[in-house]
Write a protein that holds these residues in place. Structure first.
Motif, PDB file in Angstrom:
ATOM      1  N   ALA A   8     -17.304 -34.006  22.361  1.00 53.52           N
ATOM      2  CA  ALA A   8     -17.656 -34.809  23.536  1.00 53.52           C
ATOM      3  C   ALA A   8     -16.407 -35.410  24.170  1.00 53.52           C
ATOM      4  N   ARG A   9     -15.501 -35.903  23.334  1.00 58.86           N
ATOM      5  CA  ARG A   9     -14.266 -36.489  23.859  1.00 58.86           C
ATOM      6  C   ARG A   9     -13.436 -35.436  24.598  1.00 58.86           C
ATOM      7  N   LEU A  10     -13.331 -34.228  24.025  1.00 57.15           N
ATOM      8  CA  LEU A  10     -12.571 -33.164  24.684  1.00 57.15           C
ATOM      9  C   LEU A  10     -13.221 -32.746  26.001  1.00 57.15           C
ATOM     10  N   ALA A  11     -14.546 -32.622  26.009  1.00 54.83           N
ATOM     11  CA  ALA A  11     -15.250 -32.276  27.253  1.00 54.83           C
ATOM     12  C   ALA A  11     -15.048 -33.375  28.286  1.00 54.83           C
ATOM     13  N   TRP A  12     -15.103 -34.604  27.853  1.00 59.97           N
ATOM     14  CA  TRP A  12     -14.915 -35.760  28.739  1.00 59.97           C
ATOM     15  C   TRP A  12     -13.542 -35.702  29.392  1.00 59.97           C
ATOM     16  N   GLN A  13     -12.518 -35.429  28.573  1.00 57.62           N
ATOM     17  CA  GLN A  13     -11.158 -35.356  29.094  1.00 57.62           C
ATOM     18  C   GLN A  13     -10.988 -34.171  30.040  1.00 57.62           C
ATOM     19  N   ARG A  14     -11.563 -33.021  29.690  1.00 63.22           N
ATOM     20  CA  ARG A  14     -11.441 -31.835  30.549  1.00 63.22           C
ATOM     21  C   ARG A  14     -12.139 -32.024  31.881  1.00 63.22           C
ATOM     22  N   LEU A  15     -13.171 -32.871  31.920  1.00 60.07           N
ATOM     23  CA  LEU A  15     -13.841 -33.160  33.173  1.00 60.07           C
ATOM     24  C   LEU A  15     -13.063 -34.178  34.001  1.00 60.07           C
ATOM     25  N   GLY A  16     -12.015 -34.748  33.407  1.00 61.05           N
ATOM     26  CA  GLY A  16     -11.187 -35.718  34.126  1.00 61.05           C
ATOM     27  C   GLY A  16     -11.838 -37.078  34.242  1.00 61.05           C
ATOM     28  N   LEU A  17     -12.767 -37.402  33.349  1.00 65.57           N
ATOM     29  CA  LEU A  17     -13.449 -38.692  33.400  1.00 65.57           C
ATOM     30  C   LEU A  17     -12.612 -39.739  32.680  1.00 65.57           C
ATOM     31  N   ALA A  18     -12.586 -40.938  33.224  1.00 68.36           N
ATOM     32  CA  ALA A  18     -11.754 -42.007  32.668  1.00 68.36           C
ATOM     33  C   ALA A  18     -12.394 -42.610  31.425  1.00 68.36           C
ATOM     34  N   GLY A  19     -11.551 -43.134  30.566  1.00 66.13           N
ATOM     35  CA  GLY A  19     -12.026 -43.851  29.388  1.00 66.13           C
ATOM     36  C   GLY A  19     -12.583 -42.936  28.319  1.00 66.13           C
ATOM     37  N   GLU A  20     -13.307 -43.553  27.411  1.00 66.25           N
ATOM     38  CA  GLU A  20     -13.931 -42.829  26.308  1.00 66.25           C
ATOM     39  C   GLU A  20     -15.367 -42.475  26.686  1.00 66.25           C
ATOM     40  N   PRO A  21     -15.887 -41.393  26.132  1.00 61.22           N
ATOM     41  CA  PRO A  21     -17.291 -41.061  26.401  1.00 61.22           C
ATOM     42  C   PRO A  21     -18.215 -42.086  25.757  1.00 61.22           C
ATOM     43  N   PRO A  22     -19.438 -42.206  26.276  1.00 61.93           N
ATOM     44  CA  PRO A  22     -20.394 -43.138  25.671  1.00 61.93           C
ATOM     45  C   PRO A  22     -20.777 -42.674  24.264  1.00 61.93           C
ATOM     46  N   PRO A  23     -21.443 -43.523  23.494  1.00 65.13           N
ATOM     47  CA  PRO A  23     -21.899 -43.100  22.163  1.00 65.13           C
ATOM     48  C   PRO A  23     -22.806 -41.876  22.280  1.00 65.13           C
ATOM     49  N   LEU A  24     -22.913 -41.110  21.201  1.00 63.74           N
ATOM     50  CA  LEU A  24     -23.683 -39.865  21.232  1.00 63.74           C
ATOM     51  C   LEU A  24     -25.120 -40.073  21.692  1.00 63.74           C
ATOM     52  N   TYR A  25     -25.743 -41.178  21.320  1.00 61.04           N
ATOM     53  CA  TYR A  25     -27.138 -41.378  21.703  1.00 61.04           C
ATOM     54  C   TYR A  25     -27.309 -41.650  23.192  1.00 61.04           C
ATOM     55  N   LYS A  26     -26.220 -41.958  23.898  1.00 58.88           N
ATOM     56  CA  LYS A  26     -26.288 -42.175  25.344  1.00 58.88           C
ATOM     57  C   LYS A  26     -25.660 -41.030  26.134  1.00 58.88           C
ATOM     58  N   LEU A  27     -25.021 -40.106  25.452  1.00 54.78           N
ATOM     59  CA  LEU A  27     -24.327 -39.014  26.120  1.00 54.78           C
ATOM     60  C   LEU A  27     -25.341 -38.031  26.705  1.00 54.78           C
ATOM     61  N   PRO A  28     -25.209 -37.657  27.986  1.00 57.86           N
ATOM     62  CA  PRO A  28     -26.144 -36.699  28.572  1.00 57.86           C
ATOM     63  C   PRO A  28     -26.099 -35.370  27.828  1.00 57.86           C
ATOM     64  N   LEU A  29     -27.224 -34.666  27.844  1.00 55.76           N
ATOM     65  CA  LEU A  29     -27.329 -33.405  27.132  1.00 55.76           C
ATOM     66  C   LEU A  29     -26.293 -32.399  27.623  1.00 55.76           C
ATOM     67  N   PHE A  30     -26.139 -32.292  28.923  1.00 57.05           N
ATOM     68  CA  PHE A  30     -25.164 -31.375  29.505  1.00 57.05           C
ATOM     69  C   PHE A  30     -24.142 -32.198  30.275  1.00 57.05           C
ATOM     70  N   VAL A  31     -23.080 -32.621  29.584  1.00 54.99           N
ATOM     71  CA  VAL A  31     -22.083 -33.496  30.193  1.00 54.99           C
ATOM     72  C   VAL A  31     -21.482 -32.865  31.433  1.00 54.99           C
ATOM     73  N   ALA A  32     -21.118 -31.596  31.347  1.00 47.23           N
ATOM     74  CA  ALA A  32     -20.449 -30.944  32.468  1.00 47.23           C
ATOM     75  C   ALA A  32     -21.365 -30.791  33.665  1.00 47.23           C
ATOM     76  N   LEU A  33     -22.681 -30.820  33.457  1.00 46.92           N
ATOM     77  CA  LEU A  33     -23.612 -30.613  34.558  1.00 46.92           C
ATOM     78  C   LEU A  33     -24.121 -31.918  35.152  1.00 46.92           C
ATOM     79  N   ALA A  34     -23.969 -33.018  34.424  1.00 44.24           N
ATOM     80  CA  ALA A  34     -24.464 -34.303  34.921  1.00 44.24           C
ATOM     81  C   ALA A  34     -23.581 -34.761  36.074  1.00 44.24           C
ATOM     82  N   SER A  35     -24.174 -35.488  36.986  1.00 41.62           N
ATOM     83  CA  SER A  35     -23.381 -35.980  38.112  1.00 41.62           C
ATOM     84  C   SER A  35     -22.407 -37.028  37.610  1.00 41.62           C
ATOM     85  N   SER A  36     -21.238 -37.077  38.223  1.00 41.48           N
ATOM     86  CA  SER A  36     -20.208 -38.008  37.757  1.00 41.48           C
ATOM     87  C   SER A  36     -20.662 -39.450  37.919  1.00 41.48           C
ATOM     88  N   SER A  37     -21.506 -39.745  38.918  1.00 34.92           N
ATOM     89  CA  SER A  37     -21.965 -41.121  39.088  1.00 34.92           C
ATOM     90  C   SER A  37     -22.874 -41.541  37.938  1.00 34.92           C
TER      91      SER A  37
END
Length: 191
Positions: A150-179
């Motif tokens: 999740a952290r690597l996907a988060w960084q590759r998407l160019g999103l700031a900070g750390e990803p949320p905890p796993l229980y709050k992380l969207p199923l498809f991070v790359a497909l979820a809207s950045s907002s």
């Protein structure tokens, strides 16, 4: 363009086909929720029925086959998890969860079926010293790989900070809207 940067290179589909607004994705989500809800609603009364109808004693005709078969499934899942770790594959996540689940089931059945007999302490020792710690280790390892992925996907998407905890992380991070991801991140930091 490299294969990794081309979304159609490995899957044969485009990211747009699975956008968060896709009717196909919404329909599959509703179907999955419905199927799981049906399972829960069927299993609850079935469990109550079993609790009141099963006999206190039962002679199992194929007892060795049941236990050997169970241990073969456990062996295959542990070997699969080990092979996935050796090969550095994401398959270690589901294989680890399967093996951990089987280990917990093995501990439960060993202890509960030997309850009230002299060999109960051997079953308890096996559960406490081997099966449950190994199950815990497998779940923690799978969780760690999920968090790193999740952290690597988060960084590759160019999103700031750390990803949320796993229980709050969207199923498809790359497909979820950045907002929505940024909203989830803000909520996760508030916790």
């Amino acid at each position: 363009m490299s294969e990794q940067s081309n979304p159609t290179a490995t899957t044969g589909t485009t990211v747009e086909a699975f956008s968060p607004d896709s009717s196909t994705l919404r329909r599959r989500h509703r179907r999955a929720v419905g199927q799981l809800a049906l399972c829960v609603f069927v299993l609850a009364p079935w469990t109550v029925y079993l609790a009141v109808s099963l006999p206190d004693r039962f002679e199992a005709r194929y007892w060795p086959m049941v236990w050997v078969g169970f241990d073969v499934m456990l062996l295959v899942s542990l070997a699969g998890a080990g092979a996935a770790v050796w090969l550095r594959r994401q398959a270690l996540i589901p294989m680890s969860f399967v093996a951990a689940t089987l280990l917990v089931c093995d501990a439960w059945f060993d202890v509960s079926l030997s309850w009230g007999r002299g060999d109960v302490w051997g079953s308890v020792a096996s559960a406490v010293l081997v099966e449950l710690p190994l199950a815990f280790l497998l779940v923690m390892r799978a969780r760690r790989v999920l968090k790193i992925s999740a952290r690597l996907a988060w960084q590759r998407l160019g999103l700031a900070g750390e990803p949320p905890p796993l229980y709050k992380l969207p199923l498809f991070v790359a497909l979820a809207s950045s907002s929505s991801i940024q909203l989830d991140l803000k909520e996760a930091k508030d916790i």
